[in-house]
Design a protein around this motif. Sequence first.
Motif, PDB file in Angstrom:
ATOM      1  N   PRO A  43      41.911  24.282  33.078  1.00  0.00           N
ATOM      2  CA  PRO A  43      43.203  24.822  32.622  1.00  0.00           C
ATOM      3  C   PRO A  43      43.186  26.332  32.345  1.00  0.00           C
ATOM      4  CG  PRO A  43      42.655  22.830  31.406  1.00  0.00           C
ATOM      5  CD  PRO A  43      41.464  23.165  32.244  1.00  0.00           C
ATOM      6  N   LEU A  44      42.107  26.847  31.761  1.00  0.00           N
ATOM      7  CA  LEU A  44      42.041  28.279  31.479  1.00  0.00           C
ATOM      8  C   LEU A  44      41.974  29.084  32.773  1.00  0.00           C
ATOM      9  CD1 LEU A  44      41.809  30.658  29.523  1.00  0.00           C
ATOM     10  CD2 LEU A  44      39.332  30.316  29.556  1.00  0.00           C
ATOM     11  N   VAL A  45      41.143  28.639  33.699  1.00  0.00           N
ATOM     12  CA  VAL A  45      41.017  29.328  34.985  1.00  0.00           C
ATOM     13  C   VAL A  45      42.354  29.300  35.721  1.00  0.00           C
ATOM     14  CG1 VAL A  45      39.844  29.290  37.226  1.00  0.00           C
ATOM     15  CG2 VAL A  45      38.544  28.849  35.131  1.00  0.00           C
ATOM     16  N   ASP A  46      43.022  28.157  35.693  1.00  0.00           N
ATOM     17  CA  ASP A  46      44.322  28.016  36.349  1.00  0.00           C
ATOM     18  C   ASP A  46      45.371  28.912  35.694  1.00  0.00           C
ATOM     19  OD1 ASP A  46      46.158  26.741  38.210  1.00  0.00           O
ATOM     20  OD2 ASP A  46      46.966  25.685  36.458  1.00  0.00           O
ATOM     21  N   PHE A  47      45.392  28.975  34.371  1.00  0.00           N
ATOM     22  CA  PHE A  47      46.351  29.804  33.648  1.00  0.00           C
ATOM     23  C   PHE A  47      46.138  31.281  33.962  1.00  0.00           C
ATOM     24  CE2 PHE A  47      47.378  32.245  29.752  1.00  0.00           C
ATOM     25  CZ  PHE A  47      48.757  32.050  29.751  1.00  0.00           C
ATOM     26  N   ILE A  48      44.877  31.735  33.932  1.00  0.00           N
ATOM     27  CA  ILE A  48      44.573  33.132  34.234  1.00  0.00           C
ATOM     28  C   ILE A  48      44.936  33.442  35.684  1.00  0.00           C
ATOM     29  CG2 ILE A  48      42.693  34.815  34.469  1.00  0.00           C
ATOM     30  CD1 ILE A  48      43.493  34.309  31.573  1.00  0.00           C
ATOM     31  N   ALA A  49      44.676  32.503  36.598  1.00  0.00           N
ATOM     32  CA  ALA A  49      45.028  32.706  38.006  1.00  0.00           C
ATOM     33  C   ALA A  49      46.537  32.853  38.175  1.00  0.00           C
ATOM     34  CB  ALA A  49      44.506  31.548  38.856  1.00  0.00           C
ATOM     35  N   ASP A  50      47.303  32.016  37.472  1.00  0.00           N
ATOM     36  CA  ASP A  50      48.765  32.119  37.554  1.00  0.00           C
ATOM     37  C   ASP A  50      49.259  33.468  37.034  1.00  0.00           C
ATOM     38  OD1 ASP A  50      48.993  29.601  38.655  1.00  0.00           O
ATOM     39  OD2 ASP A  50      49.549  28.620  36.770  1.00  0.00           O
ATOM     40  N   PHE A  55      51.267  39.003  38.118  1.00  0.00           N
ATOM     41  CA  PHE A  55      51.212  40.451  37.917  1.00  0.00           C
ATOM     42  C   PHE A  55      50.865  41.212  39.197  1.00  0.00           C
ATOM     43  CE2 PHE A  55      50.385  39.449  33.315  1.00  0.00           C
ATOM     44  CZ  PHE A  55      51.574  39.987  32.853  1.00  0.00           C
ATOM     45  N   SER A  56      50.116  40.606  40.076  1.00  0.00           N
ATOM     46  CA  SER A  56      49.650  41.332  41.266  1.00  0.00           C
ATOM     47  C   SER A  56      50.329  40.851  42.541  1.00  0.00           C
ATOM     48  CB  SER A  56      48.133  41.198  41.390  1.00  0.00           C
ATOM     49  OG  SER A  56      47.778  39.848  41.541  1.00  0.00           O
ATOM     50  N   TRP A  57      51.535  40.355  42.445  1.00  0.00           N
ATOM     51  CA  TRP A  57      52.209  39.791  43.608  1.00  0.00           C
ATOM     52  C   TRP A  57      52.378  40.804  44.741  1.00  0.00           C
ATOM     53  CZ3 TRP A  57      57.017  41.560  45.195  1.00  0.00           C
ATOM     54  CH2 TRP A  57      57.709  42.363  44.290  1.00  0.00           C
ATOM     55  N   ARG A  60      48.583  40.973  46.336  1.00  0.00           N
ATOM     56  CA  ARG A  60      47.827  39.751  46.609  1.00  0.00           C
ATOM     57  C   ARG A  60      47.387  39.619  48.057  1.00  0.00           C
ATOM     58  NH1 ARG A  60      51.096  36.213  43.602  1.00  0.00           N
ATOM     59  NH2 ARG A  60      52.222  35.876  45.512  1.00  0.00           N
ATOM     60  N   ASP A  61      48.249  39.884  48.998  1.00  0.00           N
ATOM     61  CA  ASP A  61      47.935  39.740  50.422  1.00  0.00           C
ATOM     62  C   ASP A  61      48.041  41.072  51.153  1.00  0.00           C
ATOM     63  OD1 ASP A  61      47.551  36.973  50.185  1.00  0.00           O
ATOM     64  OD2 ASP A  61      49.711  36.630  50.274  1.00  0.00           O
ATOM     65  N   MET A  62      47.780  42.163  50.463  1.00  0.00           N
ATOM     66  CA  MET A  62      47.911  43.467  51.090  1.00  0.00           C
ATOM     67  C   MET A  62      46.899  43.648  52.214  1.00  0.00           C
ATOM     68  SD  MET A  62      47.952  47.232  49.383  1.00  0.00           S
ATOM     69  CE  MET A  62      49.574  47.032  48.681  1.00  0.00           C
ATOM     70  N   PHE A  63      45.652  43.277  51.950  1.00  0.00           N
ATOM     71  CA  PHE A  63      44.607  43.393  52.963  1.00  0.00           C
ATOM     72  C   PHE A  63      44.121  41.997  53.320  1.00  0.00           C
ATOM     73  CE2 PHE A  63      44.499  47.346  50.550  1.00  0.00           C
ATOM     74  CZ  PHE A  63      44.656  48.261  51.578  1.00  0.00           C
ATOM     75  N   ASN A  75      42.079  43.323  46.954  1.00  0.00           N
ATOM     76  CA  ASN A  75      43.486  43.162  46.571  1.00  0.00           C
ATOM     77  C   ASN A  75      43.684  43.140  45.055  1.00  0.00           C
ATOM     78  OD1 ASN A  75      44.430  43.105  49.227  1.00  0.00           O
ATOM     79  ND2 ASN A  75      44.010  40.923  49.404  1.00  0.00           N
ATOM     80  N   TYR A  76      42.924  42.316  44.345  1.00  0.00           N
ATOM     81  CA  TYR A  76      43.096  42.243  42.890  1.00  0.00           C
ATOM     82  C   TYR A  76      42.524  43.488  42.209  1.00  0.00           C
ATOM     83  CZ  TYR A  76      44.757  37.474  43.254  1.00  0.00           C
ATOM     84  OH  TYR A  76      45.512  36.371  43.544  1.00  0.00           O
ATOM     85  N   GLY A  77      41.441  44.042  42.759  1.00  0.00           N
ATOM     86  CA  GLY A  77      40.892  45.279  42.212  1.00  0.00           C
ATOM     87  C   GLY A  77      41.895  46.416  42.315  1.00  0.00           C
ATOM     88  N   LEU A  78      42.572  46.500  43.449  1.00  0.00           N
ATOM     89  CA  LEU A  78      43.605  47.522  43.628  1.00  0.00           C
ATOM     90  C   LEU A  78      44.746  47.329  42.633  1.00  0.00           C
ATOM     91  CD1 LEU A  78      44.681  49.917  45.247  1.00  0.00           C
ATOM     92  CD2 LEU A  78      45.689  48.280  46.850  1.00  0.00           C
ATOM     93  N   ALA A  79      45.145  46.085  42.439  1.00  0.00           N
ATOM     94  CA  ALA A  79      46.220  45.808  41.475  1.00  0.00           C
ATOM     95  C   ALA A  79      45.812  46.251  40.068  1.00  0.00           C
ATOM     96  CB  ALA A  79      46.563  44.322  41.484  1.00  0.00           C
ATOM     97  N   ALA A  80      44.576  45.935  39.671  1.00  0.00           N
ATOM     98  CA  ALA A  80      44.108  46.336  38.340  1.00  0.00           C
ATOM     99  C   ALA A  80      44.076  47.856  38.208  1.00  0.00           C
ATOM    100  CB  ALA A  80      42.722  45.744  38.069  1.00  0.00           C
ATOM    101  N   LEU A  81      43.598  48.541  39.246  1.00  0.00           N
ATOM    102  CA  LEU A  81      43.558  50.004  39.211  1.00  0.00           C
ATOM    103  C   LEU A  81      44.955  50.606  39.101  1.00  0.00           C
ATOM    104  CD1 LEU A  81      40.790  50.863  41.818  1.00  0.00           C
ATOM    105  CD2 LEU A  81      40.715  51.188  39.348  1.00  0.00           C
TER     106      LEU A  81
END
Length: 99
Positions: A43-50, A55-57, A60-63, A75-81
């Motif tokens: 549940p925690l992994v699923d919640f964090i993934a959601d 936030f990174s929509w 998510r599929d940029m590259f 993709n997620y690293g770029l979103a965080a940056l």
Amino acid sequence: MPYVASRHNPLIVHIVTIVFGLIALVILLHLAFVLLEANPGNPLVDFIADLANWFSWLFRDMFTIDDPKARAVVNYGLAALVFLAVGGAIAGAGRRWHH
């Protein structure tokens, strides 16, 4: 008594910094779960993934890299940056505007 200059930032600058930092933290936590192959049924992994996906929509599929872990890092690293950069820019503008 000597004059001591201090920097007092308005509350909104602190709030913006914290909010954008927490968003980046959620995205990076999801990235760590992906890289460490955490159980997606947890549940925690699923919640964090959601949350991270929400936030990174835009990113998510940029590259489309074949390796799923490398794709997640990019993709997620770029979103965080981007969240850290935007939060820092807004906070910096708030600090300059206040003084």
